[in-house]
Design an enzyme around this catalytic site. Structure first.
Site, PDB file in Angstrom:
ATOM      1  CD  GLN A  92      -3.052   0.958   0.164  1.00 28.58           C
ATOM      2  OE1 GLN A  92      -3.330  -0.112  -0.342  1.00 28.58           O
ATOM      3  NE2 GLN A  92      -3.670   2.073  -0.217  1.00 28.58           N
ATOM      4  CG  HIS A 124       5.465  -4.510  -3.910  1.00 28.42           C
ATOM      5  ND1 HIS A 124       5.549  -5.652  -4.667  1.00 28.42           N
ATOM      6  CD2 HIS A 124       4.492  -3.753  -4.466  1.00 28.42           C
ATOM      7  CE1 HIS A 124       4.656  -5.597  -5.635  1.00 28.42           C
ATOM      8  NE2 HIS A 124       4.012  -4.458  -5.529  1.00 28.42           N
ATOM      9  CE  LYS A 184       0.156 -10.193 -10.091  1.00 31.19           C
ATOM     10  NZ  LYS A 184       0.977 -10.526  -8.921  1.00 31.19           N
ATOM     11  CG  ASP A 210       6.244 -12.297  -7.376  1.00 29.68           C
ATOM     12  OD1 ASP A 210       6.729 -11.156  -7.513  1.00 29.68           O
ATOM     13  OD2 ASP A 210       5.020 -12.518  -7.458  1.00 29.68           O
ATOM     14  N   GLY A 216      -0.883 -16.971  -2.806  1.00 27.81           N
ATOM     15  CA  GLY A 216      -0.389 -18.026  -3.696  1.00 27.81           C
ATOM     16  C   GLY A 216      -1.076 -18.065  -5.044  1.00 27.81           C
ATOM     17  CB  THR A 218       0.817 -14.412  -8.203  1.00 26.38           C
ATOM     18  OG1 THR A 218       0.005 -13.291  -7.864  1.00 26.38           O
ATOM     19  CG2 THR A 218       1.819 -14.023  -9.274  1.00 26.38           C
TER      20      THR A 218
HETATM   21  C1  R5P Z   1       2.548  -8.142  -6.348  1.00 24.62           C
HETATM   22  O1  R5P Z   1       2.725  -7.538  -7.395  1.00 24.62           O
HETATM   23  C2  R5P Z   1       3.613  -8.993  -5.743  1.00 24.62           C
HETATM   24  O2  R5P Z   1       4.810  -8.875  -6.440  1.00 24.62           O
HETATM   25  C3  R5P Z   1       3.203 -10.460  -5.706  1.00 24.62           C
HETATM   26  O3  R5P Z   1       3.091 -10.939  -7.033  1.00 24.62           O
HETATM   27  C4  R5P Z   1       1.892 -10.634  -4.991  1.00 24.62           C
HETATM   28  O4  R5P Z   1       1.923  -9.997  -3.752  1.00 24.62           O
HETATM   29  C5  R5P Z   1       1.564 -12.100  -4.815  1.00 24.62           C
HETATM   30  O5  R5P Z   1       0.310 -12.185  -4.230  1.00 24.62           O
HETATM   31  P1  R5P Z   1      -0.518 -13.524  -4.223  1.00 24.62           P
HETATM   32  O6  R5P Z   1       0.382 -14.623  -3.716  1.00 24.62           O
HETATM   33  O7  R5P Z   1      -1.670 -13.245  -3.292  1.00 24.62           O
HETATM   34  O8  R5P Z   1      -0.988 -13.782  -5.613  1.00 24.62           O
END
Ligand code: R5P
Length: 291
Positions: A92, A124, A184, A210, A216, A218
């Protein structure tokens, strides 16, 4: 100088103390019957530099960090360096919609109150460093992760989105293989959509890299895309393994061959330590620290 082991990321503190050959401080940590946090520093740290290691996630760990900082400041530390292996709220980092809080800024300002320097790992977005009101620096675990992946016969690295492309490129350079990235779109906090894209993954051992694994989704959807395109094995690697809810199950159900994370957040998948990259950046950023 002392390394203070906070209430989270203990492996990082212990590893860092060994690497820097400096003593570890273990304050007394307790909880009152109403669950409020208590800290007491027993060592004489007056005039000493103290490196506090504490992952600022989840919320409770942020409160604990602020109270630890207060105790260390009051005990007369000369300089306080706050090491945040994982800085929660870093996603955020701006107002996505009018009226929202910039949560990363709010937390950063509070942490800065009793800090002289801040170090974090793979934030991030790098611009969150500017939210701290004291000098703040980041280091990256990507090369340590890539060194670990080198032992696994990886021949293709994939970023699950464009934001992770540079990480994938760096890792592929170390492993000496090709890389690519996916498109994505985030539908909501727990669901993403991966746009199908032709990848050169057939018959290959692929590592998806990542910064964070949260729900999980993504990783699970990226693995499915790779398997659909004939990848031989797929492993996933991240710096910050939050593994919310059924993340692990979801990733394994997508036929993931291995999950790798660092120790910024302790889990069964913490196979790589970020102490190495923190130890490497300290002498370049914080005065009086030698490697
Ligand atoms: C977002 O852009 C981050 O780099 C990660 O890809 C994201 O936080 C992964 O989130 P989740 O595991 O909930 O898909």
């Amino acid at each position: 100088m002392f390394i203070l082991e906070g209430t989270s990321a203990k492996n990082v503190a212990e590893n860092l103390a060994k690497r820097l050959r400096q003593p570890l401080l273990h304050p007394v940590y307790k909880r009152f019957p109403d669950d409020e946090f208590y800290v007491r520093v027993l060592d004489d740290i007056s005039g000493e530099d103290v490196l506090i290691v504490q992952t600022a996630y989840p919320d409770q760990k942020i409160i604990e960090l602020l109270i630890i900082q207060d105790a260390i400041h009051d005990a007369g530390a000369r300089k306080i360096t706050v090491i945040l292996p994982y800085f929660g709220y870093s996603r955020q980092d701006k107002k996505f919609e009018e009226g929202e809080a910039i949560s990363a800024r709010a937390i950063a300002q509070h942490i800065s109150f009793h800090a002289d320097y801040v170090i974090t790992v793979d934030p991030h977005k790098e611009h969150i460093l500017k939210f701290f009101t004291v000098p703040a620096y980041s280091c990256s675990a990507v090369s340590t992760i890539a060194q670990h992946l080198k032992e696994k016969n990886i021949d293709f690295v994939l970023a699950p989105d464009e934001g992770a492309k540079e990480r994938a490129k760096e890792a592929a350079g170390i492993i000496n293989c090709d890389y690519d990235y996916l498109e994505k779109t985030r539908i909501n906090g727990a669901t993403v959509k991966i746009t199908p894209k032709k990848l050169d993954a057939r018959g290959k051992n692929v590592a998806i890299i990542d910064d964070i694994i949260s729900t999980g989704d993504t990783m699970a959807k990226s693995i499915k895309e790779l398997k659909k395109q004939g990848a031989k094995t797929v492993l996933v690697a991240c710096t910050h393994g939050l593994f919310i809810g059924g993340a692990q199950k979801k990733i394994l159900a997508a036929e993931c061959d291995e999950i790798i994370s660092t120790d910024t957040i302790d889990s069964d998948f913490s196979k790589v330590s970020v102490a190495e990259c923190i130890a490497a950046i300290l002498p370049k950023t914080v005065p009086r620290i030698k490697n």
